[in-house]
Design a protein around this motif. Sequence first.
Motif, PDB file in Angstrom:
ATOM      1  N   PRO A 128       0.834  -1.247   0.024  1.00  0.00           N
ATOM      2  CA  PRO A 128       0.074  -0.002  -0.179  1.00  0.00           C
ATOM      3  C   PRO A 128       1.007   1.388  -0.018  1.00  0.00           C
ATOM      4  O   PRO A 128       0.435   2.377  -0.509  1.00  0.00           O
ATOM      5  N   GLN A 129       2.158   1.196   0.689  1.00  0.00           N
ATOM      6  CA  GLN A 129       3.078   2.636   0.696  1.00  0.00           C
ATOM      7  C   GLN A 129       3.345   2.836  -0.787  1.00  0.00           C
ATOM      8  O   GLN A 129       3.337   3.766  -1.078  1.00  0.00           O
ATOM      9  N   TRP A 130       3.837   1.637  -1.634  1.00  0.00           N
ATOM     10  CA  TRP A 130       4.204   1.928  -2.882  1.00  0.00           C
ATOM     11  C   TRP A 130       3.134   2.437  -3.601  1.00  0.00           C
ATOM     12  O   TRP A 130       3.234   3.161  -4.697  1.00  0.00           O
ATOM     13  N   ILE A 131       1.898   1.961  -3.728  1.00  0.00           N
ATOM     14  CA  ILE A 131       0.626   2.331  -4.094  1.00  0.00           C
ATOM     15  C   ILE A 131       0.385   3.847  -3.937  1.00  0.00           C
ATOM     16  O   ILE A 131       0.240   4.531  -4.933  1.00  0.00           O
ATOM     17  N   GLY A 132       0.623   4.168  -2.699  1.00  0.00           N
ATOM     18  CA  GLY A 132       0.316   5.584  -2.498  1.00  0.00           C
ATOM     19  C   GLY A 132       1.153   6.643  -2.777  1.00  0.00           C
ATOM     20  O   GLY A 132       0.941   7.390  -3.406  1.00  0.00           O
ATOM     21  N   MET A 133       2.488   5.995  -2.831  1.00  0.00           N
ATOM     22  CA  MET A 133       3.724   7.095  -3.411  1.00  0.00           C
ATOM     23  C   MET A 133       3.413   6.957  -4.899  1.00  0.00           C
ATOM     24  O   MET A 133       3.674   8.142  -5.458  1.00  0.00           O
ATOM     25  N   ALA A 134       2.966   6.191  -5.659  1.00  0.00           N
ATOM     26  CA  ALA A 134       3.003   6.080  -6.876  1.00  0.00           C
ATOM     27  C   ALA A 134       1.640   7.026  -7.398  1.00  0.00           C
ATOM     28  O   ALA A 134       1.655   7.519  -8.180  1.00  0.00           O
ATOM     29  N   LEU A 135       0.668   7.137  -6.439  1.00  0.00           N
ATOM     30  CA  LEU A 135      -0.445   7.565  -6.668  1.00  0.00           C
ATOM     31  C   LEU A 135      -0.143   9.418  -6.483  1.00  0.00           C
ATOM     32  O   LEU A 135      -0.789  10.157  -7.384  1.00  0.00           O
ATOM     33  N   ALA A 136       0.712   9.532  -5.697  1.00  0.00           N
ATOM     34  CA  ALA A 136       0.921  11.034  -5.327  1.00  0.00           C
ATOM     35  C   ALA A 136       1.880  11.493  -6.387  1.00  0.00           C
ATOM     36  O   ALA A 136       1.862  12.469  -6.925  1.00  0.00           O
ATOM     37  N   PHE A 137       2.620  10.517  -6.912  1.00  0.00           N
ATOM     38  CA  PHE A 137       3.604  11.081  -8.087  1.00  0.00           C
ATOM     39  C   PHE A 137       2.670  11.351  -9.217  1.00  0.00           C
ATOM     40  O   PHE A 137       2.949  12.099 -10.037  1.00  0.00           O
ATOM     41  N   ALA A 281      -4.387  17.584  -8.890  1.00  0.00           N
ATOM     42  CA  ALA A 281      -3.229  17.191  -8.619  1.00  0.00           C
ATOM     43  C   ALA A 281      -3.414  17.124  -7.035  1.00  0.00           C
ATOM     44  O   ALA A 281      -2.682  16.123  -6.399  1.00  0.00           O
ATOM     45  N   LEU A 282      -3.712  18.082  -6.354  1.00  0.00           N
ATOM     46  CA  LEU A 282      -3.918  18.044  -4.784  1.00  0.00           C
ATOM     47  C   LEU A 282      -4.722  16.878  -4.272  1.00  0.00           C
ATOM     48  O   LEU A 282      -4.287  16.337  -3.085  1.00  0.00           O
ATOM     49  N   LEU A 283      -5.760  16.426  -4.820  1.00  0.00           N
ATOM     50  CA  LEU A 283      -6.626  15.436  -4.557  1.00  0.00           C
ATOM     51  C   LEU A 283      -5.868  14.063  -4.630  1.00  0.00           C
ATOM     52  O   LEU A 283      -5.739  13.280  -3.790  1.00  0.00           O
ATOM     53  N   LEU A 284      -5.035  13.979  -5.972  1.00  0.00           N
ATOM     54  CA  LEU A 284      -4.376  12.685  -6.083  1.00  0.00           C
ATOM     55  C   LEU A 284      -3.187  12.557  -5.108  1.00  0.00           C
ATOM     56  O   LEU A 284      -2.837  11.523  -4.384  1.00  0.00           O
ATOM     57  N   VAL A 285      -2.453  13.659  -4.693  1.00  0.00           N
ATOM     58  CA  VAL A 285      -1.243  13.722  -4.071  1.00  0.00           C
ATOM     59  C   VAL A 285      -1.854  13.402  -2.451  1.00  0.00           C
ATOM     60  O   VAL A 285      -1.280  12.758  -1.783  1.00  0.00           O
TER      61      VAL A 285
END
Length: 299
Positions: A128-137, A281-285
């Motif tokens: 989930p951490q990898w997924i979250g960072m990917a979504l923020a990117f 972008a703010l929502l995704l990050v």
Amino acid sequence: MPPIRPHLDRFAVTLMVGLCTIWGLQQVAIKVASVGVSPMWQAGLRSLGATLVIWVWARGRGLRLAEPDRTLLPGLVAGLLFAAEFALIFAALQYTSASRGVIFLYTAPFMVAVGAVWLLPHEHMRRPQWIGMALAFVGVVALFGESLLRPSGRAWIGDLMMLGAAVMWAATTLTVKASPLARASAEKTLLYQLGVSALVLLPLSPALGEPGLFAPTPSVWASLVFQTVIVAAASYLAWFWLISQYSTTRLSSFSFLTPVMGVLAGALLLGETLTPAIYGALLLVGTGIWIANRPAPGK
């Protein structure tokens, strides 16, 4: 290694949001100062001034900065990496735009996460951490990705420099966490980086033919003071304290907020246009950061 807190508490989250806001404002401050001071000279002056601020602060707190603690070598390495990062960023902007460069620069959190697999096994990342960072990117790419489709010319040179700066950023963070610097005070860790970078960047400016401080208006001086006292001294000191207390990979996920905050600051302070892409972008990050920092089941 000193024990770290496995999850970010409310204080850490609030402080990270505040730091990302400051770092976003820094982008505006650099633009303001660039009309009167050369980029590399600007970075060097900032490091020199912040070195003095942190030294006075540390002396006032009675910290022993010169005691032998095996931090000299990693401190010098971290300082050189820190200087190289900013030298590459400012040089890159001569070839590529800030909106293109930020996409390559913000690959750094992924590099930290990959490096942590070998150097910081106690801070391994879950899926989930990898997924979250990917979504923020993805949020950062959604904000600036249009610039990648424009005619680039020699922009690829600046893009590679920004990618190199991301490597330096990640390497600095990992050096601090995986060496005796992790047990040193945040003040001492920061002084190594500020002092070495000042010694490198100030001579580098005239070597590159920069004019230096050529139009010192009140707004230029105000920008330099903000960058020196608030950004390079106070915010970096808070950052190094945070990474000594909490998981680096979890903290790094918040860095994706910085470019979004920079765009918002530009809109509020420089009259730049707010577009739907900024809100998206703010929502995704924000969603990515939330996913990356959710506790593991049962924790």
